[in-house]
Design an enzyme around this catalytic site. Structure first.
Site, mmCIF file in Angstrom:
data_model
loop_
_atom_site.group_PDB
_atom_site.id
_atom_site.type_symbol
_atom_site.label_atom_id
_atom_site.label_comp_id
_atom_site.label_asym_id
_atom_site.label_seq_id
_atom_site.Cartn_x
_atom_site.Cartn_y
_atom_site.Cartn_z
ATOM 1 N N ALA A 78 36.817 42.871 16.544
ATOM 2 C CA ALA A 78 35.487 42.855 15.919
ATOM 3 C C ALA A 78 35.204 41.489 15.314
ATOM 4 O O ALA A 78 36.117 40.720 15.007
ATOM 5 C CB ALA A 78 35.396 43.940 14.845
ATOM 6 N N ASP A 79 33.935 41.220 15.141
ATOM 7 C CA ASP A 79 33.509 40.012 14.439
ATOM 8 C C ASP A 79 32.213 40.323 13.702
ATOM 9 O O ASP A 79 31.364 41.063 14.209
ATOM 10 C CB ASP A 79 33.294 38.846 15.408
ATOM 11 C CG ASP A 79 33.173 37.524 14.670
ATOM 12 O OD1 ASP A 79 34.223 36.918 14.384
ATOM 13 O OD2 ASP A 79 32.045 37.107 14.356
ATOM 14 N N THR A 80 32.084 39.775 12.515
ATOM 15 C CA THR A 80 30.907 40.022 11.671
ATOM 16 C C THR A 80 30.261 38.702 11.282
ATOM 17 O O THR A 80 30.959 37.749 10.920
ATOM 18 C CB THR A 80 31.305 40.793 10.394
ATOM 19 O OG1 THR A 80 31.920 42.033 10.761
ATOM 20 C CG2 THR A 80 30.086 41.083 9.521
ATOM 21 N N GLY A 115 29.958 42.944 15.799
ATOM 22 C CA GLY A 115 30.215 43.278 17.194
ATOM 23 C C GLY A 115 31.613 43.849 17.319
ATOM 24 O O GLY A 115 32.544 43.360 16.675
#
Length: 199
Positions: A78-80, A115
């Site tokens: 994930a990436d924020t 994501g």
């Protein structure tokens, strides 16, 4: 719940203690592994809302390219990002940049997009989640206090919604609270459930 996933070795490809805490809330057994070092770069001109999904995919590919994917592995990456005025606020490099980010967010509404990729062998499922967060006005003293006590240099936008600043400054969240923390667990649960039933 999610009994169909017991045949998989679920791996959280993230060093984030917040994502570990959130995934633990789903009551599934998993292992947390640090990701291979990758440059969190993205193509110039890419829509800011698409950047976290792009980076989550890149993290999954980095994991796979290092030969770290077994047949039984189900990898979650994930990436924020924080978006304001069409620009991405990533993780601050130092205290000065962190203070500048918080002054930018002060008294305004910004967007937080995460994501997420679920990868198994050569199959990847990807989705993103967006939330709107409204900050009250932050004084310089409040910003200094937060940076001194909490040192949020590992957080996009220089803040953690679950920390002191969230209690005193966040007026409204539209969308998933946990997405702002770094993992939209309600969507992840449904994707994992569907994955377990279809594989």
């Amino acid at each position: 719940m999610l009994d169909n996933l017991k045949k998989y070795k679920i791996v959280l490809g993230s060093q984030s203690p917040r994502r570990k805490e959130l995934l633990s809330g789903l009551d599934i057994r998993f292992e947390q592994k640090a990701m291979p070092d990758i440059a969190e770069d993205y193509p110039a001109g890419l829509d800011p809302e698409k950047v976290p999904l792009y980076l989550a995919r890149m993290k999954a590919e980095a994991y796979r390219s290092k030969g770290m994917m077994q047949d039984s592995t189900l990898l979650i990456t994930a990436d924020t990002v924080v978006i304001v005025d069409g620009a991405i606020l990533g993780k601050p490099q130092d205290r000065e940049e962190a203070a500048r980010m918080l002054r930018t967010l002060s008294g305004r509404t910004h967007q937080v997009v995460t994501g997420v990729c679920i990868s198994h062998r050569w199959e990847t499922r990807a989705f993103s989640c967006s939330s709107l967060v409204t900050f009250a006005h932050l004084s310089d003293e409040e910003i200094d206090y937060y940076l001194e006590r909490y040192r949020p240099y590992d957080k996009a936008g220089s803040y953690g919604i679950q920390e002191w600043i969230g209690y005193i400054a966040i007026q409204r969240v539209e969308g998933s609270f946990y997405n702002v923390m770094g993992l939209p667990v309600h969507l992840l649960y449904n994707e994992l459930k569907d994955f377990g039933e279809s594989n």
